[in-house]
Design a protein around this motif. Structure first.
Motif, PDB file in Angstrom:
ATOM      1  N   UNK A  67     -32.371 -27.157  -3.563  1.00 48.07           N
ATOM      2  CA  UNK A  67     -32.267 -27.151  -5.027  1.00 48.07           C
ATOM      3  C   UNK A  67     -30.891 -26.707  -5.518  1.00 48.07           C
ATOM      4  N   UNK A  68     -29.814 -27.351  -5.053  1.00 52.98           N
ATOM      5  CA  UNK A  68     -28.467 -26.944  -5.484  1.00 52.98           C
ATOM      6  C   UNK A  68     -28.145 -27.430  -6.890  1.00 52.98           C
ATOM      7  N   UNK A  69     -27.071 -26.864  -7.473  1.00 51.34           N
ATOM      8  CA  UNK A  69     -26.574 -27.360  -8.756  1.00 51.34           C
ATOM      9  C   UNK A  69     -26.033 -28.778  -8.608  1.00 51.34           C
ATOM     10  N   UNK A  70     -25.460 -29.065  -7.445  1.00 52.42           N
ATOM     11  CA  UNK A  70     -24.898 -30.389  -7.191  1.00 52.42           C
ATOM     12  C   UNK A  70     -24.730 -30.568  -5.687  1.00 52.42           C
ATOM     13  N   UNK A  71     -24.753 -31.832  -5.260  1.00 51.95           N
ATOM     14  CA  UNK A  71     -24.401 -32.199  -3.889  1.00 51.95           C
ATOM     15  C   UNK A  71     -23.155 -33.068  -3.978  1.00 51.95           C
ATOM     16  N   UNK A  72     -22.106 -32.656  -3.267  1.00 54.89           N
ATOM     17  CA  UNK A  72     -20.848 -33.404  -3.288  1.00 54.89           C
ATOM     18  C   UNK A  72     -20.636 -34.025  -1.921  1.00 54.89           C
ATOM     19  N   UNK A  73     -20.417 -35.336  -1.901  1.00 53.16           N
ATOM     20  CA  UNK A  73     -20.259 -36.058  -0.640  1.00 53.16           C
ATOM     21  C   UNK A  73     -18.778 -36.306  -0.378  1.00 53.16           C
ATOM     22  N   UNK A  74     -18.357 -35.964   0.820  1.00 50.83           N
ATOM     23  CA  UNK A  74     -16.969 -36.133   1.243  1.00 50.83           C
ATOM     24  C   UNK A  74     -16.945 -37.111   2.405  1.00 50.83           C
ATOM     25  N   UNK A  75     -16.575 -38.364   2.129  1.00 46.37           N
ATOM     26  CA  UNK A  75     -16.589 -39.406   3.153  1.00 46.37           C
ATOM     27  C   UNK A  75     -15.504 -40.431   2.868  1.00 46.37           C
ATOM     28  N   UNK A  76     -14.604 -40.694   3.804  1.00 44.13           N
ATOM     29  CA  UNK A  76     -13.556 -41.701   3.587  1.00 44.13           C
ATOM     30  C   UNK A  76     -14.094 -43.071   3.206  1.00 44.13           C
ATOM     31  N   UNK A  77     -15.221 -43.479   3.797  1.00 43.32           N
ATOM     32  CA  UNK A  77     -15.777 -44.802   3.491  1.00 43.32           C
ATOM     33  C   UNK A  77     -16.206 -44.890   2.027  1.00 43.32           C
ATOM     34  N   UNK A  78     -16.666 -43.772   1.464  1.00 39.12           N
ATOM     35  CA  UNK A  78     -17.080 -43.771   0.063  1.00 39.12           C
ATOM     36  C   UNK A  78     -15.889 -43.598  -0.873  1.00 39.12           C
ATOM     37  N   UNK A  79     -14.810 -43.002  -0.390  1.00 41.78           N
ATOM     38  CA  UNK A  79     -13.594 -42.968  -1.195  1.00 41.78           C
ATOM     39  C   UNK A  79     -13.001 -44.372  -1.281  1.00 41.78           C
TER      40      UNK A  79
END
Length: 394
Positions: free
Chosen positions: A313-325
């Motif tokens: 139950x976080x405030x946000x989930x941040x995804x760090x992935x070169x493919x998504x950048x």
């Protein structure tokens, strides 16, 4: 209850310095009001920090309505020293230098393909020595980030051969006579999101990094959560049910990690190196083979993020992935898959603002905390460097 005077003094010093780092330029009277400390105590600490060169005065603020002398304003002295942050990956290492206010420069990425551990260490050693020789201020500390399980500055397991149980911190601390902090890449990225991108907004967040492994850095109530022996967030080895074959499963790494996804892309393209321009071109051209691979990636990543959201139950989930950048549109597919899940908690799913340097900059924050003696206090930085997309190696 009697509070030890020395401990109390140390706490006050830390809080005054924290105020100057986070809110500078700031006056002694404002620090006194913010911390509810008497002005004599603040002035004494302020004078000590000024004498040590940790802070500097930068002119005068506005006087009060009643008139009187304008207050002297103080800032952290970024010329006091700098830190170095290094990330070691499967086929390269990257490095930045960072000032005490979090601003970084001198980004460098060095290939280590087909290079043994000893040579990698020599290459890093040489670049640190060159940085020291070229600088007119002093090195205050070094941070290292890598995929694996790290606890109390020791590598308990690592994706890279030769690093398990190797005392990397002692090796470089002895060489350069500065503190060294070790952290895994996901935790470094989580520190970045807390201290830089979120600017103090997110007190409960998860940063999911997708590199050689899939891992989650967890910040709970503003503090990094490590779990037993630093094993928290080690989600890449968790089983994940196959989408099409009932009763069959593999690991999160198999479905989502950078290497396997890029291998599938290179296989249909019949090439042996990643071509980011071609990937982008095929995506915009709706190449069916690529679309199918990315749909699989989005589906399984959605399952992982949904589970994390529902569990923590976080405030946000941040995804760090070169493919998504490279292909930020795919994140919309990930969100759609999460929306279809029957889970109670669906946290906002965001892309990191700086996938290339997030873990490096988070490592810099960790060693800045250490160098300033503020390990347990929140620091908020503003990194003004612009991100540049870097080609991903196979």
């Amino acid at each position: 209850m009697i509070i030890n005077k020395h401990i109390m003094r140390t706490t006050n010093e830390k809080q005054v310095l924290q105020q100057i780092v986070n809110a500078g330029p700031i006056s002694r009277s404002q620090i006194s009001r913010n911390l509810c400390l008497n002005k004599v105590t603040v002035s004494d600490i302020y004078s000590q920090l000024l004498h040590e060169g940790l802070i500097r005065e930068v002119g005068h603020g506005v006087s009060t309505r009643n008139g009187g002398r304008k207050p002297v304003m103080a800032l952290l002295n970024v010329g006091y020293g700098y830190v170095i942050s290094i990330n070691i990956l499967r086929s390269r290492f990257s490095m930045i230098t960072c000032r005490l206010d979090g601003r970084s420069d001198n980004y460098e990425s060095v290939s280590t393909r087909d290079v043994d551990l000893t040579t990698v260490l020599d290459m890093i050693d040489e670049r640190i020595a060159n940085t020291i020789a070229a600088s007119d201020s002093r090195l205050l500390g070094i941070a290292f980030g890598l995929d694996g399980v790290i606890y109390e500055n020791q590598i308990l397991s690592a994706a890279l051969k030769g690093f398990k149980s190797f005392d990397l911190a002692k090796y470089f601390s002895d060489k350069f006579q500065v503190p060294v902090v070790l952290e895994n890449l996901a935790n470094e990225s989580a520190i970045y999101e807390r201290d830089f991108a979120g600017e103090g907004v997110y007190q409960d967040l998860i940063s999911v990094t997708i590199r050689d492994q899939v891992a989650a850095g967890i910040v709970a109530d503003g503090h990094l959560y490590r779990g037993h022996n630093g094993e928290a967030g080690n989600i890449g080895t968790c089983p994940l049910a196959d989408r099409y074959h009932e009763g069959s499963s593999s690991t999160v790494n198999h479905f989502v990690a950078e290497g396997p996804v890029l291998q599938r892309i290179m296989a249909y393209q019949h090439i042996d190196r990643v071509d980011v321009n071609r990937i982008r071109r095929d995506y915009l051209g709706h190449r069916p083979e690529l679309i199918a691979i990315l749909d699989e990636f989005a589906f399984y990543l959605g399952k992982v993020l949904g589970d994390l959201s529902n569990t923590f139950a976080p405030d946000a989930i941040i995804v760090n992935a070169p493919i998504l950048e490279l292909l930020p549109e795919v994140m919309d597919q990930v969100r759609e898959h999460v929306d279809r899940l029957s889970i109670r908690r669906k946290a906002p799913l965001l892309l990191s603002k700086n996938a290339k340097e997030a873990s490096l900059t988070g490592g810099a924050s960790a060693i800045i905390h250490k160098a300033l003696g503020l390990d347990d206090l929140q620091l908020t930085f503003k990194n003004e460097r612009s991100a540049v997309l870097e080609e991903v190696e196979s």
